[in-house]
Design an enzyme around this catalytic site. Structure first.
Site, PDB file in Angstrom:
ATOM      1  N   LYS B  79       0.752  -1.090   0.041  1.00 34.54           N
ATOM      2  CA  LYS B  79      -0.117   0.163  -0.022  1.00 34.54           C
ATOM      3  C   LYS B  79       0.841   1.281  -0.256  1.00 34.54           C
ATOM      4  CE  LYS B  79      -3.806   2.039   2.819  1.00 34.54           C
ATOM      5  NZ  LYS B  79      -4.789   1.799   3.762  1.00 34.54           N
ATOM      6  N   SER B 154      -9.785   1.846   2.921  1.00 33.50           N
ATOM      7  CA  SER B 154      -9.164   2.812   2.153  1.00 33.50           C
ATOM      8  C   SER B 154      -7.914   1.947   1.318  1.00 33.50           C
ATOM      9  CB  SER B 154      -8.110   3.725   2.914  1.00 33.50           C
ATOM     10  OG  SER B 154      -7.277   2.965   4.005  1.00 33.50           O
ATOM     11  N   SER B 178     -10.300  -0.549   7.127  1.00 27.85           N
ATOM     12  CA  SER B 178      -9.499  -0.443   5.690  1.00 27.85           C
ATOM     13  C   SER B 178      -9.022  -1.578   4.994  1.00 27.85           C
ATOM     14  CB  SER B 178      -8.428   0.876   5.830  1.00 27.85           C
ATOM     15  OG  SER B 178      -9.201   2.118   5.900  1.00 27.85           O
TER      16      SER B 178
END
Lengths: 95, 488
Positions: B79, B154, B178
């Protein structure tokens, strides 16, 4: 809790965020809606409840006061917007 | 034999050790798939092909020398919230579009040391603030199961990349759901460990008392291997838990006969999509068939977790994001008149709308005269929410329920209604507030879209959660389903 556009302008100033005048309206509506959601907290009486400072109730770990980091100034300043002689440059603060 | 990108990490590792293909060939396979399929999905912000191939060659040397571990040569994606030395680390924001991190996050460093080549950095909601991946400066990620729907957020890029076979596994972070919510929306396995289990060092901070790194993978067995390499004490993170990490892989096959499953009645009430409820109930029936017993429990304060979260998280975010000032790194506005103008315009231009909303909410609730009414109240409620879980774990071994109230929603459906968007995380947020580990695994789809079953464990019970998830995945095929992709 309703925030009007002047409240939003004040909060934006405290947060050092430039907000266009045209955006104040939608921010005041959205922030008021979020605060309405937050107000649901008042449904529960929390008097006498200890606030939770750490999810696992752990104490903050301290390290011994020894130098462990090397100086990386030159490397870190390579990604700075503007530097001179190892200093970060900003607009003049004192005349 | 199924295609390479459908295989487990242990199968890939065995093939690498047997010389059926090289780590370089495996990495090339994934880079090829990214080239073919990433375009419309937009799962990656940066693809680091050259670095990946170099790391793969090093993995091949380790394999040849007989020094390979279980992850050597297995490609991963990170990420874009994790700092990667010499590689752009944007956090999905214009603010950090020009930021090349000068060091590696601990999580990145450890997975690199385990021999995992990094394919690239995945797309995400800006500063991890969002539940749909629509707040990214780099455009939304699309759900590989239906390109008109969101992948969740997210960590939407990581979830979509694993679902589409654009990496074997991916890292993510979970502050209010997330990892688990996008795992549910994209039909993959996602684990958020106990607060403090994985180091936050080099992970760009959103809400420091809630943030935790975790893993997306195609199965609990794969996730166990990656988490094993990531987890553990880190001197450099002052909130890192100094507790031993058990061997997750050896626990996977433990019996779940007699397992006591708690179903919180608050997680099965109004607002839960009937299709999602049906799939979750079918999975729980499977667990009963495997020897588990089901008990109704109550988490009476859980419905307040969303309001509590929207005080705690914005408050911490407004403090953490104060560091982005246009002076030392990141976006700086042109021709500032004075220092205040420099701060305000750099931040005004660098941050997107959702980030600004949260900074302002946080600034407001922490401002003079409001602290007791908001932050203190929220921290008190957080204590009550945490006590609910403590009581529940006196009666049951694991808590189960839906990960999300619905399947993935349409792009744009909630983009202009922050409160509707926030309510998406209604089942995941309480876990973060209490610091507990949570995991989402795919169960039977509803109307062709993936559904996630959430497992919540007591502190440091990641091994047990992975074991419980693995047993279901041994007995069912839900986690093997994959979306049909169209060429870029």
């Amino acid at each position: 809790m309703a925030l009007d556009t002047s409240d939003v302008a004040k909060i934006a100033h405290l947060a050092r965020l430039s907000i266009d005048d045209g955006e104040l309206d939608h921010f005041s509506t959205e922030l008021s809606n979020i605060l309405d959601l937050v107000e649901q907290m008042n449904a529960i009486d929390t008097s006498g409840v200890e606030p939770m400072a750490h999810p696992l109730h752990m104490a903050q770990r301290l390290r011994s006061d020894q130098v462990t980091e090397m100086n990386h100034r030159d490397r870190f300043q390579q990604i700075a917007p503007q530097t001179e002689d190892g200093l970060y440059l900003v607009p003049k603060v004192i005349e | 034999m199924s295609p390479i990108h459908d295989q487990s990490i242990s199968a890939l590792s065995a093939a690498l050790q047997a010389g059926e293909f090289s780590a370089r060939e495996l990495t090339e396979h994934y880079l090829g798939r990214i080239e073919q399929f990433n375009g419309p999905i937009n799962a990656y912000i940066s693809v680091t092909a050259k670095l990946a191939l170099t790391a793969a060659e090093q993995a091949d040397e380790r394999l040849a020398a007989g020094h390979a571990g279980p992850l050597t040569g297995i490609p991963i994606a990170h990420k874009d919230i994790f700092c990667t030395n010499g590689v752009k680390t944007s956090c999905g924001s214009r603010m950090l579009d020009n930021f090349v991190a000068p060091y590696d996050a601990t999580v990145v460093e450890r997975l690199q040391a385990a021999g995992m080549p990094m394919l690239g950095k995945t797309n995400m909601d800006e500063f991890a603030m969002g539940s749909s991946n629509e707040t990214s400066f780099y455009g939304p990620v699309r759900n590989p199961w239906d390109m008109e729907r969101v992948p969740g957020g997210s960590s939407g890029g990581s979830a979509a990349a694993v679902a589409a076979g654009l990496c074997v596994a991916a890292t993510g972070t979970d502050t209010g759901g997330s990892i688990r919510q996008p795992a549910a929306f994209c039909g993959v396995t996602g684990i958020k460990p106990t607060y403090g289990r994985c180091s936050r060092w080099g992970m760009i901070a959103f809400a420091s008392s809630l943030d935790q790194a975790g893993v997306f993978a195609r199965s609990a067995a794969d996730a166990a291997l990656v988490l094993q390499a990531m987890a553990g004490f880190d001197e450099r993170d002052s909130t890192s838990a100094n507790a031993p990490v058990p061997d997750y892989a050896t626990q996977l096959d433990d019996s779940i006969d007699g397992l006591r499953i708690g179903l919180p009645k608050e997680y099965f009430g109004a607002g839960l999509d009937p299709g999602v409820a049906t799939s979750v109930e079918a999975a729980i029936k499977e667990y009963e068939a495997l020897g588990a017993s089901v008990h109704e429990i109550s988490l009476p304060n859980a419905p307040l977790s969303v309001p509590v979260y929207y005080v705690v998280a914005p408050a911490e975010c407004s403090s953490n994001l104060a560091r982005f000032d246009g002076v030392r790194y990141g976006h700086r506005c042109e021709s500032a008149q004075d220092l205040e103008d420099l701060y305000k315009r750099s931040r005004g231009e660098g941050f997107g709308t959702e980030v600004k909303r949260r900074i302002m909410i946080g600034t407001y609730v922490l401002s003079a005269g409001y602290y007791d009414a908001y932050y203190l109240k929220a921290q008190q409620l957080r204590h009550l929410i945490s006590d609910d879980f403590r009581r529940a774990f006196e009666q049951v071994d694991v808590i189960m329920g839906p990960t999300t109230p619905s399947t993935a929603f349409a792009l744009g459906a909630k983009a202009n209604d922050p409160v509707a968007m926030y309510l998406n995380d209604i089942y995941t947020i309480a876990t973060n507030l209490a610091g507990l580990p949570g995991l989402s695994i795919p169960v039977a789809p509803a109307d062709g879209m993936p559904v996630g079953l959430q497992l919540i464990g007591d502190v440091f019970q990641e091994g047990r959660l992975l074991n419980i998830a693995h047993r279901l995945q041994q007995a069912t095929d839900w986690h093997r389903m994959a979306p049909r992709l169209t060429l870029a």
